[in-house]
Write a protein that holds these residues in place. Structure first.
Motif, mmCIF file in Angstrom:
data_model
loop_
_atom_site.group_PDB
_atom_site.id
_atom_site.type_symbol
_atom_site.label_atom_id
_atom_site.label_comp_id
_atom_site.label_asym_id
_atom_site.label_seq_id
_atom_site.Cartn_x
_atom_site.Cartn_y
_atom_site.Cartn_z
ATOM 1 N N LEU A 1 -6.025 57.306 -10.451
ATOM 2 C CA LEU A 1 -5.903 58.017 -11.850
ATOM 3 C C LEU A 1 -4.503 58.153 -12.104
ATOM 4 O O LEU A 1 -4.128 57.793 -13.355
ATOM 5 C CB LEU A 1 -6.605 59.303 -11.617
ATOM 6 N N GLY A 2 -3.579 58.558 -10.993
ATOM 7 C CA GLY A 2 -2.072 58.744 -11.385
ATOM 8 C C GLY A 2 -1.390 57.671 -11.727
ATOM 9 O O GLY A 2 -0.463 57.328 -12.300
ATOM 10 N N ALA A 3 -1.933 56.195 -11.182
ATOM 11 C CA ALA A 3 -1.187 54.977 -11.225
ATOM 12 C C ALA A 3 -1.238 54.492 -12.520
ATOM 13 O O ALA A 3 -0.525 53.435 -12.846
ATOM 14 C CB ALA A 3 -1.634 54.023 -10.124
ATOM 15 N N VAL A 4 -2.064 54.703 -13.279
ATOM 16 C CA VAL A 4 -2.427 54.072 -14.775
ATOM 17 C C VAL A 4 -1.194 54.099 -15.641
ATOM 18 O O VAL A 4 -0.705 53.212 -16.241
ATOM 19 C CB VAL A 4 -3.626 54.462 -15.481
ATOM 20 N N SER A 5 -0.706 55.536 -15.781
ATOM 21 C CA SER A 5 0.272 55.689 -16.703
ATOM 22 C C SER A 5 1.522 56.235 -15.728
ATOM 23 O O SER A 5 1.394 57.421 -15.183
ATOM 24 C CB SER A 5 0.006 56.508 -17.733
ATOM 25 N N PRO A 6 2.951 55.659 -15.986
ATOM 26 C CA PRO A 6 3.211 54.482 -16.953
ATOM 27 C C PRO A 6 3.218 53.379 -16.287
ATOM 28 O O PRO A 6 3.351 52.198 -16.708
ATOM 29 C CB PRO A 6 4.747 54.852 -17.473
#
Length: 153
Positions: free
Chosen positions: A111-116
């Protein structure tokens, strides 16, 4: 002046294998941008999971297709002499390196790797894939790589 076709070393019944294999990784890497945008827009974990899988499929299948293309690049002298072939290979390795990094980032934090970072790498990879496709098209349509001109009848 018409050029002679350049046969592929890796072919089945005269049909080059490399172009057969590129469709899945290209679709996965273009779709990755869409699933990243969908996750950013909706915050639905489904889209982050879909992005993780698309990055993985794009990387694994892309490296597989690239290895087949590499066989032609290094084993067919007519291909090896083409600047377009080396440009195609270099851009493909850059794109595959980026998507591999993108996938590795997502494995540890889906989840955390998507943005940015994830979406940025996805967009950059998609742009490189477009360039790789243009160069691949030039190899086929301008240089006749993997094109069979003799009819089987």
């Amino acid at each position: 002046m018409a050029r002679s076709p350049i046969p592929s070393r890796t072919a089945i019944a005269g049909h080059p294998i490399h172009p057969m294999l590129i469709h899945f990784p290209v679709a996965a890497l273009i779709g990755l941008v869409a699933t990243d945008v969908a996750f950013i827009t909706t915050a639905d974990a489904f889209w982050a999971r879909a992005s993780l899988w698309l990055a993985g499929v794009g990387a694994v299948c892309g490296w597989g297709a690239g290895l087949i293309g590499l066989i032609d690049l290094v084993s067919v002298a007519q291909i090896r002499r083409l600047v377009t072939a080396w440009s195609h290979a270099l851009a493909a390795v850059m794109a595959l390196s980026l998507v591999t990094l993108n996938w590795l980032l997502r494995v540890s934090d889906m989840l955390g790797a998507v943005s940015p970072w994830g979406v940025s790498l996805s967009v950059l990879t998609a742009a490189l894939i477009a360039l790789v496709g243009i160069l691949g098209g030039q190899l086929v349509y301008e240089h006749g790589v993997g094109v069979e001109t003799e009819s089987g009848s």
